[in-house]
Motif scaffolding. Structure first.
Motif, PDB file in Angstrom:
ATOM      1  N   ARG A 239     -11.998  -6.184   4.050  1.00 21.85           N
ATOM      2  CA  ARG A 239     -12.574  -6.743   5.132  1.00 21.85           C
ATOM      3  C   ARG A 239     -14.007  -7.143   4.881  1.00 21.85           C
ATOM      4  N   MET A 240     -14.901  -6.326   4.003  1.00 19.65           N
ATOM      5  CA  MET A 240     -16.380  -6.608   3.687  1.00 19.65           C
ATOM      6  C   MET A 240     -16.261  -7.840   2.762  1.00 19.65           C
ATOM      7  N   LEU A 241     -15.491  -8.025   1.624  1.00 19.88           N
ATOM      8  CA  LEU A 241     -15.668  -9.058   0.681  1.00 19.88           C
ATOM      9  C   LEU A 241     -15.001 -10.251   1.004  1.00 19.88           C
ATOM     10  N   ALA A 242     -13.522 -10.053   1.183  1.00 19.71           N
ATOM     11  CA  ALA A 242     -12.643 -11.425   1.147  1.00 19.71           C
ATOM     12  C   ALA A 242     -12.650 -12.328   2.231  1.00 19.71           C
ATOM     13  N   ASP A 243     -12.655 -13.673   1.780  1.00 21.02           N
ATOM     14  CA  ASP A 243     -12.579 -14.847   2.874  1.00 21.02           C
ATOM     15  C   ASP A 243     -10.872 -14.659   3.145  1.00 21.02           C
ATOM     16  N   ARG A 244      -9.852 -14.917   2.125  1.00 22.28           N
ATOM     17  CA  ARG A 244      -8.705 -15.046   2.436  1.00 22.28           C
ATOM     18  C   ARG A 244      -7.941 -13.442   1.759  1.00 22.28           C
ATOM     19  N   THR A 245      -6.895 -13.106   2.124  1.00 19.74           N
ATOM     20  CA  THR A 245      -6.260 -12.002   1.574  1.00 19.74           C
ATOM     21  C   THR A 245      -4.788 -12.132   1.510  1.00 19.74           C
ATOM     22  N   ILE A 246      -4.257 -11.626   0.387  1.00 16.91           N
ATOM     23  CA  ILE A 246      -2.742 -11.568   0.087  1.00 16.91           C
ATOM     24  C   ILE A 246      -2.454 -10.176   0.362  1.00 16.91           C
ATOM     25  N   VAL A 247      -1.276 -10.042   0.763  1.00 11.53           N
ATOM     26  CA  VAL A 247      -0.618  -8.579   0.936  1.00 11.53           C
ATOM     27  C   VAL A 247       0.521  -8.327  -0.013  1.00 11.53           C
ATOM     28  N   MET A 248       0.503  -7.405  -0.643  1.00 10.17           N
ATOM     29  CA  MET A 248       1.690  -7.330  -1.614  1.00 10.17           C
ATOM     30  C   MET A 248       2.418  -5.962  -1.560  1.00 10.17           C
ATOM     31  N   LEU A 249       3.726  -6.137  -1.607  1.00 14.85           N
ATOM     32  CA  LEU A 249       4.496  -4.885  -1.592  1.00 14.85           C
ATOM     33  C   LEU A 249       5.831  -5.097  -2.512  1.00 14.85           C
ATOM     34  N   ASP A 250       5.945  -4.112  -3.101  1.00 10.80           N
ATOM     35  CA  ASP A 250       7.134  -4.075  -4.077  1.00 10.80           C
ATOM     36  C   ASP A 250       7.125  -5.210  -4.907  1.00 10.80           C
ATOM     37  N   GLY A 257      -3.161 -15.007   4.189  1.00 10.96           N
ATOM     38  CA  GLY A 257      -3.790 -15.800   5.308  1.00 10.96           C
ATOM     39  C   GLY A 257      -5.449 -15.540   5.199  1.00 10.96           C
ATOM     40  N   LEU A 258      -6.272 -16.127   6.192  1.00 11.24           N
ATOM     41  CA  LEU A 258      -7.486 -15.754   6.298  1.00 11.24           C
ATOM     42  C   LEU A 258      -7.641 -14.338   6.536  1.00 11.24           C
ATOM     43  N   THR A 259      -8.645 -13.566   6.127  1.00 12.41           N
ATOM     44  CA  THR A 259      -8.833 -11.958   6.103  1.00 12.41           C
ATOM     45  C   THR A 259      -8.801 -11.551   7.667  1.00 12.41           C
ATOM     46  N   ASP A 260      -9.718 -12.428   8.497  1.00 13.48           N
ATOM     47  CA  ASP A 260      -9.804 -12.068   9.782  1.00 13.48           C
ATOM     48  C   ASP A 260      -8.595 -12.126  10.580  1.00 13.48           C
TER      49      ASP A 260
END
Length: 279
Positions: A239-250, A257-260
């Motif tokens: 939340r503090m650092l990223a503009d966009r985020t990837i979520v990984m599982l298995d 998408g955009l972090t917000d």
């Protein structure tokens, strides 16, 4: 942010084990998480595709065992990929799959285009070298032989990451965990790489130390305009650092998408669980 990505990853796959006729064809019923129950093959990274843009911080979040760190090791050539491609905009105009380059070319990319900060500083630093020697080592690996320039650059970077000049001759083994991470960051920046990879860099640090390391990362990104991939299992860090985020599982990307957007309106059930556990 510019339109052309500085890094493009296409169908990155890393498996441990030979695979069998069932898991190779992706039969969901024989998997326990990302492990084949028939042959034991683990699909640590399974067809990962994403882009990183100039000046962007891309967050990668997921639980332990989701494949985040394996992905980073593949990008830094610590691990050989099973298949897939990666293209770096500043290397051969982004036309060449860097995973297929010779070991000599990979070393060149590691030393001049990429910087890596590991969760465990022992992997990124020579603990018995002085801090200034650690930075010089990375510059020498990139072909620099000018002693005065290396010394000045090392002092400049260590000052930038708040290591007192009186201690630059000290070995990292004499430093606290937070200071070791700062030296690692300085070393990673030594050859002005356009891309910095940070793997769980605040894990195991005290909260106040975590905050100062995160603040340092943000300051460096703003000052130098470096593109970063930041891996964490901690959504507060993302939340503090990223503009966009990837979520990984298995071993798979399940949402990006955009972090917000991801934090305020998560779509996948696993991301919802992550986000609501943070609130």
């Amino acid at each position: 942010m510019q339109d052309e990505p500085i890094l493009k990853v296409v169908n990155l796959k890393k498996q441990y084990g030979p695979g069998c006729q069932w898991c190779s064809n992706g039969h969901e019923s024989i998997f326990e998480k990302n492990r084949c129950l028939r042959c034991g093959t683990v699909y640590a990274c399974n067809d990962l595709s994403f882009e990183l843009y100039p000046g962007e911080i891309l967050g990668v979040v997921g639980e332990s065992g989701s494949g985040k760190s394996t992905m980073m090791k593949c990008l830094y050539f610590d691990e050989e990929v099973t298949s897939g491609a990666a293209y770096i905009g500043t290397y051969d105009d982004g036309e060449t799959n860097v995973f297929q380059q010779s070991s000599q070319q990979k070393r060149h990319i590691r030393n001049t285009i990429l910087g890596m900060v590991y969760q465990n500083p022992v992997l990124g630093l020579k603990m018995d070298f002085s801090s200034i020697g650690n930075i010089a080592e990375k510059m020498i690996a990139a072909g620099d032989r000018h002693v005065e320039r290396m010394e000045n650059r090392s002092k400049e970077l260590l000052t930038h990451v708040h290591i007192p000049l009186a201690r630059i001759k000290d070995e990292p083994k004499k430093f606290s965990g937070g200071m070791q991470q700062r030296v690692q960051i300085a070393k990673a920046l030594s050859n002005q790489p356009p891309i910095l990879l940070l793997d769980e860099v605040t894990t195991g640090l005290d909260l106040s130390v975590q905050a100062s390391v995160l603040d340092l990362i943000k300051t460096i990104q703003q000052k130098f305009g470096i593109s970063m991939i930041v891996v964490s299992h901690d959504l507060a860090v993302i939340r503090m650092l990223a503009d966009r985020t990837i979520v990984m599982l298995d071993g798979k990307i399940i949402e990006q998408g955009l972090t917000d957007q991801i934090l305020e309106n998560p779509q996948h059930a696993y991301t919802q669980q992550l986000v609501y556990s943070l609130i």
